[in-house]
Design a protein around this motif. Sequence first.
Motif, PDB file in Angstrom:
ATOM      1  N   ILE A  82      47.201  60.516  32.792  1.00 36.90           N
ATOM      2  CA  ILE A  82      48.121  59.505  32.263  1.00 36.90           C
ATOM      3  C   ILE A  82      47.352  58.648  31.275  1.00 36.90           C
ATOM      4  O   ILE A  82      46.415  57.950  31.650  1.00 36.90           O
ATOM      5  N   MET A  83      47.726  58.699  30.004  1.00 36.92           N
ATOM      6  CA  MET A  83      47.018  57.944  28.979  1.00 36.92           C
ATOM      7  C   MET A  83      47.819  56.719  28.551  1.00 36.92           C
ATOM      8  O   MET A  83      49.021  56.807  28.300  1.00 36.92           O
ATOM      9  N   ILE A  84      47.137  55.580  28.471  1.00 37.66           N
ATOM     10  CA  ILE A  84      47.746  54.336  27.997  1.00 37.66           C
ATOM     11  C   ILE A  84      47.278  54.096  26.567  1.00 37.66           C
ATOM     12  O   ILE A  84      46.077  54.052  26.293  1.00 37.66           O
ATOM     13  N   THR A  85      48.226  53.962  25.641  1.00 40.69           N
ATOM     14  CA  THR A  85      47.869  53.839  24.233  1.00 40.69           C
ATOM     15  C   THR A  85      48.893  52.982  23.495  1.00 40.69           C
ATOM     16  O   THR A  85      50.013  52.775  23.980  1.00 40.69           O
ATOM     17  N   SER A  86      48.495  52.507  22.324  1.00 38.36           N
ATOM     18  CA  SER A  86      49.399  51.675  21.515  1.00 38.36           C
ATOM     19  C   SER A  86      50.169  52.477  20.467  1.00 38.36           C
ATOM     20  O   SER A  86      51.127  51.984  19.891  1.00 38.36           O
ATOM     21  N   ASN A  87      49.723  53.720  20.217  1.00 40.10           N
ATOM     22  CA  ASN A  87      50.362  54.483  19.132  1.00 40.10           C
ATOM     23  C   ASN A  87      50.792  55.878  19.548  1.00 40.10           C
ATOM     24  O   ASN A  87      50.703  56.830  18.780  1.00 40.10           O
ATOM     25  N   GLY A  88      51.250  56.018  20.770  1.00 41.75           N
ATOM     26  CA  GLY A  88      51.849  57.265  21.223  1.00 41.75           C
ATOM     27  C   GLY A  88      50.945  58.473  21.068  1.00 41.75           C
ATOM     28  O   GLY A  88      49.752  58.426  21.351  1.00 41.75           O
ATOM     29  N   LYS A  89      51.510  59.570  20.574  1.00 38.42           N
ATOM     30  CA  LYS A  89      50.787  60.837  20.463  1.00 38.42           C
ATOM     31  C   LYS A  89      49.893  60.903  19.231  1.00 38.42           C
ATOM     32  O   LYS A  89      49.128  61.852  19.069  1.00 38.42           O
ATOM     33  N   LYS A  90      49.982  59.912  18.374  1.00 40.62           N
ATOM     34  CA  LYS A  90      49.237  59.937  17.119  1.00 40.62           C
ATOM     35  C   LYS A  90      47.732  60.057  17.369  1.00 40.62           C
ATOM     36  O   LYS A  90      47.141  59.295  18.122  1.00 40.62           O
ATOM     37  N   GLY A  91      47.122  61.054  16.731  1.00 44.32           N
ATOM     38  CA  GLY A  91      45.683  61.244  16.819  1.00 44.32           C
ATOM     39  C   GLY A  91      45.212  61.994  18.056  1.00 44.32           C
ATOM     40  O   GLY A  91      44.009  62.154  18.256  1.00 44.32           O
ATOM     41  N   ILE A  92      46.156  62.474  18.867  1.00 41.82           N
ATOM     42  CA  ILE A  92      45.770  63.223  20.071  1.00 41.82           C
ATOM     43  C   ILE A  92      46.018  64.710  19.814  1.00 41.82           C
ATOM     44  O   ILE A  92      47.161  65.132  19.649  1.00 41.82           O
ATOM     45  N   PRO A  93      44.976  65.536  19.788  1.00 35.32           N
ATOM     46  CA  PRO A  93      45.164  66.974  19.556  1.00 35.32           C
ATOM     47  C   PRO A  93      45.997  67.600  20.673  1.00 35.32           C
ATOM     48  O   PRO A  93      45.971  67.145  21.820  1.00 35.32           O
ATOM     49  N   GLU A  94      46.704  68.641  20.341  1.00 33.62           N
ATOM     50  CA  GLU A  94      47.572  69.300  21.311  1.00 33.62           C
ATOM     51  C   GLU A  94      46.793  69.801  22.517  1.00 33.62           C
ATOM     52  O   GLU A  94      47.250  69.717  23.657  1.00 33.62           O
ATOM     53  N   GLN A 153      53.081  53.758  26.657  1.00 31.61           N
ATOM     54  CA  GLN A 153      52.900  52.784  25.568  1.00 31.61           C
ATOM     55  C   GLN A 153      52.465  51.428  26.118  1.00 31.61           C
ATOM     56  O   GLN A 153      52.898  51.010  27.193  1.00 31.61           O
ATOM     57  N   ARG A 154      51.604  50.753  25.379  1.00 26.68           N
ATOM     58  CA  ARG A 154      51.210  49.384  25.729  1.00 26.68           C
ATOM     59  C   ARG A 154      52.307  48.433  25.251  1.00 26.68           C
ATOM     60  O   ARG A 154      52.211  47.834  24.179  1.00 26.68           O
ATOM     61  N   ASP A 155      53.363  48.326  26.036  1.00 30.94           N
ATOM     62  CA  ASP A 155      54.476  47.445  25.673  1.00 30.94           C
ATOM     63  C   ASP A 155      54.994  46.763  26.938  1.00 30.94           C
ATOM     64  O   ASP A 155      54.361  46.824  28.002  1.00 30.94           O
ATOM     65  N   THR A 156      56.135  46.129  26.827  1.00 34.92           N
ATOM     66  CA  THR A 156      56.672  45.367  27.954  1.00 34.92           C
ATOM     67  C   THR A 156      57.101  46.259  29.123  1.00 34.92           C
ATOM     68  O   THR A 156      57.282  45.774  30.242  1.00 34.92           O
ATOM     69  N   LEU A 204      55.269  48.797  30.181  1.00 37.54           N
ATOM     70  CA  LEU A 204      54.076  49.533  30.607  1.00 37.54           C
ATOM     71  C   LEU A 204      54.001  49.703  32.122  1.00 37.54           C
ATOM     72  O   LEU A 204      53.815  50.816  32.615  1.00 37.54           O
ATOM     73  N   THR A 205      54.100  48.616  32.865  1.00 34.64           N
ATOM     74  CA  THR A 205      53.909  48.717  34.313  1.00 34.64           C
ATOM     75  C   THR A 205      54.987  49.587  34.961  1.00 34.64           C
ATOM     76  O   THR A 205      54.684  50.397  35.846  1.00 34.64           O
ATOM     77  N   ARG A 206      56.225  49.428  34.527  1.00 36.00           N
ATOM     78  CA  ARG A 206      57.308  50.245  35.093  1.00 36.00           C
ATOM     79  C   ARG A 206      57.074  51.718  34.801  1.00 36.00           C
ATOM     80  O   ARG A 206      57.190  52.569  35.694  1.00 36.00           O
ATOM     81  N   ASN A 207      56.721  52.038  33.552  1.00 39.30           N
ATOM     82  CA  ASN A 207      56.499  53.426  33.179  1.00 39.30           C
ATOM     83  C   ASN A 207      55.265  54.007  33.863  1.00 39.30           C
ATOM     84  O   ASN A 207      55.221  55.197  34.202  1.00 39.30           O
TER      85      ASN A 207
END
Length: 263
Positions: free
Chosen positions: A221-233, A242-245, A247-250
């Motif tokens: 489980i990865m926590i990030t601010s920009n989704g899949k961007k920059g993560i190789p397949e 996502q680091r947003d409001t 986050l904890t629920r997700n």
Amino acid sequence: MPSNDSQAPLSQTLRLLEQLKEVFLAELPEQCQELNRLVLALEQQPENHSFYEELYRNVHSLKGSAGTHGIHIISQVCHHFEDLLTTLDDTSTRMDSAFINNCLSYVDLIQDAVKAAQNAHTDYTTIEHELERIRQILSKDDFRGLIIEPSSMMTLMCKDALSSLPVQLSLLNNSLTALERLLQEKFDFLILGKELKPLNGAALICALRASGTVNNAIPTIMITSNGKKGIPEYARPDHIIQRDTQLTRNLVQAVKSAIKVPH
């Protein structure tokens, strides 16, 4: 072929490192006595947080020093000891006799590892089996999770969010140290930030998947601010939070999915 002149400084360096290791090992019995003293002081005065803080600092320092000198079995015991210490609540309600006895068991294992290292023994199977036995007692039916996150605030947020789930969490902020644990110990899921050091999150997942070890297929489980961007397949985590409001629920939902708990 290296000249004798170039080999001489290397030999001197190796001798110096070996001497430093010998000094470190010679001082360890005294450090173990201090750990034992702090545990007993904690038992007698559980309300005195200074004993707890000093004990945690000493275990953490010993873990790093042992790793520097290549005595990884001591670092491994200290990792488990730290995990136990971080389970304490803000009050002393969980600082019961079982907790104290487990602390003393870890001190005993460190002492056993010191004796083995001083005698140049490399078979630590007995110590590793005892570590696993203590772990099983402590975790009971809980699932084991590893959180790797450089931000202490984010780590505490994740820990609090998962407090109602049947999970036992280990907390780290260094990805290389985390990889070492992942190659040695069984975990049920992994939570990690994307921007880790020295290996970033994608590189850590890639190394874990290619390791062929017991954790190579655990849910990530990865926590990030920009989704899949920059993560190789090939290094894509099972869940991206996502680091947003939300986050904890997700995060809770992702961990429930990882350990097969109904949503």
